[in-house]
Structure formats: C-alpha cells, structure tokens
Enzyme design. Sequence first.
Site: not given
Length: 406
Positions: A61, A114, A186
């Site tokens: 993790r 988006y 982005d």
Amino acid sequence: MSKEIESAHMGTKVVWAGEKEFRAFGATQVPVVMSVAYDYEDVDEWYRVAMGDRPGYIYNRMSNPTVQAFEEKIRILEGAEAAVGFSSGMAAISSTLYTFLRPGNRVVSVKDTYGGTNKIFTEFLSNIHVDVKLCTTGDHAEIEREIAKGCKILYLETPTNPTLKITDINRLAKAAKAVGAMVIVDNTFATPINQNPLKWGADIVVHSATKFLSGHADVLGGVVCGSTELMAHVYHYREINGATMDPWSAYLILRGMKTLKIRVQQQEKSAMEIAAYLQTQPLVEAVYYPGLVTHTGHLIAKEQMRGFGGILSFILKDEMDAIKILLPKLKYANRAGNLGAVETIYGPARTTSHVECTPEERKSLGISEGLLRISVGIEDTEDLIEDLRQAFEYLESKLPIRVKII
C-alpha cells in the site's frame, strides 16, 4: 540511467525511462513484484526503511518496485521531480484535491471538465465546505477575474473531454501564481507526448493512465506528477486512504507506454483527416478538433502542444435518433465508455464522459445530446474514413427528409 535518459528524445524516453533500475536477475523487462510485504532480518534496517531514512519497501500500500518503475517513467516524461501512482484516474484526481483542500478554501475551474471531475466540484466538495466556481471554458478573462478574487486551486483540463476546448495554461498559471494558488492540469487527452503542463506553469499534472498511457483498454490506473514537496503530501494521502496502484496494473501500463509515441502519432494523423472529412458531411452540425484551423483554440493549442491528439468529437443533426442509426453500422469501432486504446472507440457523451450527469446538467455544460466522441485507434486512416462514409450513407437513407434538407 535516469539522469541520462532525461536528455533523450521522447520516443526513446517512453521505451527506456524508469526501467533499468528496477530490473532483476538480468531480465530485460521490469518484473511484476506481487509480494504484499518485504522481509527484514535486521530490525534496525527495517525501521530505517519504514521511517523513510533509507530506500526500500515495507508494504505494498506504501510502495512497490513495479509501481515505482511506472512512476519513474511518467515522472521523466512529464519533466517532474516525483510521481505517485493510483488505482484509477479518478482516484488520482480526487485524492489530489482532497490532499490540499480544506474547509473554507475556494477552487476555480472550467465547466467542461470530465463528468466525474465535474461531480466532485458540484456534489462532493461542498460536503467539506469548499467553494467551487466553474467558469466558461475558453473565456480566459472570466477565469482571471475569478482567480483574482482568491482561490486555493486552479484546476484545468485541456483539451477538455468531450468538447476538445483549449485553455491557455501559461496565461492562467500566471494569474494563479499572483494570488498564491496551486495549478492542477489534467493532461490525459494530450499525453506527455504532446503537452507538458509543468513547462507552462502548472504545479501538478494528473493522468488517467487507463487511457493513452496504457493504450490497450485492459487496465485501470492513475498518476499524479509534480515537485518532490507536493508529491510527498499526495503520497501520504494515498498511503493512508489506500487507493494504491497494484503491481500487475503498473506492469501493463509500463508495457503499453513503450509504444505511446508511435501510437499517438498514428492516432492524431487519422484524427486530423477524420475531422476534415466530417466537416464535409451535411448531417454533421459541428466538429471539435484543435488541429482544425477553424477551432477556437487552435492557436493556443499550436503554441502549447506538440500535436493535437487522437480524440475528436462532432454533433449530429437529429441528435440521438441519428446516433442510434449511425453507431451500429460502424465496422471498425468499439461502442464503449473508454478512450485512448489501439482500437477506435465511439460513444455519445450521455453514456461516456458525462454519464453521471442529467440531461439538464449536460445542457448547462454545453454538451449536446447529439455529440459523439471518437477516440481514434491505430488502424489505417483510409479504412476508418471509408467506415464512416458507408455509415453516413446508410444514415442518410434512414433519416427523415426534413433532416436531410436542413
């Protein structure tokens, strides 16, 4: 090797960057390290690694060699100091926003992000008392006015999904710096092949690695790139909240990225020719592709991008009725909610980029129900255009006379 490869050309970087340091046993490829935990006989050494005083791995993790190889490759491609991998593109975007935003902060962005990102802005950030102002995409003066009122984050997406609108990163980054705001971009549509937002003043770059980076529509992933200092905060958020990229996904994306440059080159060659072809069709109301000189953002795109990408969209007259006739007739097309793959993909905004939004919300964002997005694949351009030609011929034979004579 990392320092040497940073001066190489992009096509060489996508093949070699971030890999040699993570190979094992003389292998020519990065291994998939599936172990969840790592063994230490020396307890003091284990502690030093756990505290970050020495490089190493403790638990997947937190970090993994295969994932780290992917992070290093995209770091070099984006010209960043560090990168952090995530389990999906939306995990990367949402985690980055939640890492830095606090109650009372303000975000300035554009309406054409988006659909999932838009939902974070319109639905989730208000839960932690973050104010969001969404401006008209392309209206740089309006965005600058809102930035000047103060904000913690300026969030941009350029080109936008699915309308391919362009934002001047450099201009707005300067406005953001003047008020001490962080700039997040982005870069999924452009890819690092065509655009490096950090070069134009952005602080952080995010990608849905599921898309062009992977290129084969068989893996989910996301990544965030930026300075060592900022990425330390993003890494810590991921470490505790757990949206970690898994090693098998990292391997598949690494493998896909080796052909990124040649894929993008073929995709944007075809996209340009398809966009020009669509402009000649009487049943097409509008075509959105930044490579067209008629595109409102063409000059900005030409300045900040090295190419115009493999995505375009267009609006059909008679909207969804026409879409329902056209789509089934296409032979070289997946009708799916994805993009950036080696196969060409078609999809209306209402079932792809903005499926989370209501028709009213899409209308308010300027997204027509007749909008079709094309993610151009690596097929031969001639075949893709011929496929469209025969599909339009069929569409013309089926639509009412009233549509044909508009």
